[in-house]
Scaffold this motif. Structure first.
Motif, PDB file in Angstrom:
ATOM      1  N   THR A  47       6.866  -5.080  -0.123  1.00 55.47           N
ATOM      2  CA  THR A  47       7.103  -4.885  -1.548  1.00 55.47           C
ATOM      3  C   THR A  47       7.860  -3.592  -1.827  1.00 55.47           C
ATOM      4  OG1 THR A  47       4.996  -3.745  -1.824  1.00 55.47           O
ATOM      5  CG2 THR A  47       4.997  -6.152  -2.194  1.00 55.47           C
ATOM      6  N   PHE A  48       8.278  -3.440  -3.058  1.00 55.44           N
ATOM      7  CA  PHE A  48       8.938  -2.226  -3.541  1.00 55.44           C
ATOM      8  C   PHE A  48       8.085  -1.008  -3.228  1.00 55.44           C
ATOM      9  CE2 PHE A  48       9.518   0.763  -7.131  1.00 55.44           C
ATOM     10  CZ  PHE A  48      10.883   0.981  -7.073  1.00 55.44           C
ATOM     11  N   ASN A  49       6.816  -1.068  -3.557  1.00 57.67           N
ATOM     12  CA  ASN A  49       5.903   0.049  -3.316  1.00 57.67           C
ATOM     13  C   ASN A  49       5.789   0.361  -1.826  1.00 57.67           C
ATOM     14  OD1 ASN A  49       3.829   1.967  -4.294  1.00 57.67           O
ATOM     15  ND2 ASN A  49       2.472   0.674  -3.066  1.00 57.67           N
ATOM     16  N   THR A  50       5.622  -0.653  -1.016  1.00 59.99           N
ATOM     17  CA  THR A  50       5.446  -0.464   0.422  1.00 59.99           C
ATOM     18  C   THR A  50       6.688   0.145   1.070  1.00 59.99           C
ATOM     19  OG1 THR A  50       3.812  -2.220   0.587  1.00 59.99           O
ATOM     20  CG2 THR A  50       5.015  -1.675   2.593  1.00 59.99           C
ATOM     21  N   VAL A  67       1.126   1.055   6.449  1.00 55.26           N
ATOM     22  CA  VAL A  67       2.231   1.995   6.240  1.00 55.26           C
ATOM     23  C   VAL A  67       2.097   3.175   7.202  1.00 55.26           C
ATOM     24  CG1 VAL A  67       3.419   3.489   4.583  1.00 55.26           C
ATOM     25  CG2 VAL A  67       2.559   1.255   3.850  1.00 55.26           C
ATOM     26  N   GLY A  68       0.877   3.606   7.461  1.00 50.90           N
ATOM     27  CA  GLY A  68       0.659   4.670   8.429  1.00 50.90           C
ATOM     28  C   GLY A  68       1.101   4.267   9.824  1.00 50.90           C
ATOM     29  N   ALA A  82       1.396  -7.366  -0.644  1.00 47.16           N
ATOM     30  CA  ALA A  82       1.010  -8.344  -1.666  1.00 47.16           C
ATOM     31  C   ALA A  82       2.212  -8.856  -2.450  1.00 47.16           C
ATOM     32  CB  ALA A  82      -0.033  -7.736  -2.593  1.00 47.16           C
ATOM     33  N   ALA A  83       2.863  -9.846  -1.885  1.00 48.46           N
ATOM     34  CA  ALA A  83       3.900 -10.628  -2.549  1.00 48.46           C
ATOM     35  C   ALA A  83       3.615 -12.083  -2.186  1.00 48.46           C
ATOM     36  CB  ALA A  83       5.286 -10.192  -2.077  1.00 48.46           C
ATOM     37  N   PRO A  84       3.962 -13.032  -3.048  1.00 43.89           N
ATOM     38  CA  PRO A  84       3.574 -14.433  -2.812  1.00 43.89           C
ATOM     39  C   PRO A  84       3.873 -15.004  -1.432  1.00 43.89           C
ATOM     40  CG  PRO A  84       4.337 -14.179  -5.056  1.00 43.89           C
ATOM     41  CD  PRO A  84       4.601 -12.855  -4.370  1.00 43.89           C
TER      42      PRO A  84
END
Length: 183
Positions: free
Chosen positions: A87-90, A104-105, A14-16
């Motif tokens: 994203t940073f989180n991903t 991610v898995g 989820a990034a633009p």
């Protein structure tokens, strides 16, 4: 479920720039790939109004969650995986092996399966100041993932100054061709 074209798993978070994924799919198909689209749960929510069109475009279900045990796999096996925008989180979850999200898995397991992978972040300059970000980029590169970050890849913007229309999707697709065997 066999295909004569190399299979590209195109994953997005989820990034633009994720809103441009239909154009990216079409370009990947023009470059000779059979594309399967996977999204983080938030990206899937953002693209929910486009889901039917994205499934029509790819010819495959859009996936954002794990299948139930015993259910058949609905996608052909991947020849190459591209994760963008990441994203940073991903990126941090992937590097640390935290696989609560389906996509991610898949990429975490893909490292062990030897599937060629490329990732391109989409993060702002404030996030990259967090020490874990550089550690994660280094860790993924050390595990064989081609991370397009910095020179020749994504360069962060200042917070609030994102330019999703300038996201360098062409660099991602060029790398996919190089590692995925259509050239």
């Amino acid at each position: 479920m066999t295909t004569s074209r190399p299979v590209l798993y195109l994953f997005g978070s989820a990034a633009p720039p994720v809103f441009d994924v239909a154009e990216v799919i079409a370009e990947a198909q023009e470059r000779g790939f059979d594309v399967c689209l996977g999204l983080t749960p938030t990206a899937a929510r953002w693209l929910e109004p486009q889901q039917a069109e994205l499934e029509r475009l790819t010819g495959h279900p859009v996936r954002s969650s794990y299948k139930l045990p015993g259910e058949p796999d609905v996608w052909p096996k991947a020849d190459v995986i591209a994760f963008a925008p990441a994203t940073f989180n991903t990126l941090n979850a992937w590097a640390l092996g935290i696989t609560h999200d389906f996509v991610v898995g898949v990429v975490a397991e893909g490292i062990g399966k030897g599937i060629p992978m490329v990732a391109m972040p989409c993060v702002n300059a404030a996030y990259v100041q967090h020490r874990q970000f550089d550690r994660s980029v280094t860790e993924l590169r050390d595990m064989g993932v081609r991370v397009l970050y910095g020179d020749g890849g994504f360069v962060p913007n200042q917070p609030g100054q994102g330019r999703p229309g300038e996201y360098p999707w062409h660099l991602l697709l060029d790398a996919v061709e190089e590692i995925g065997g259509t050239r």
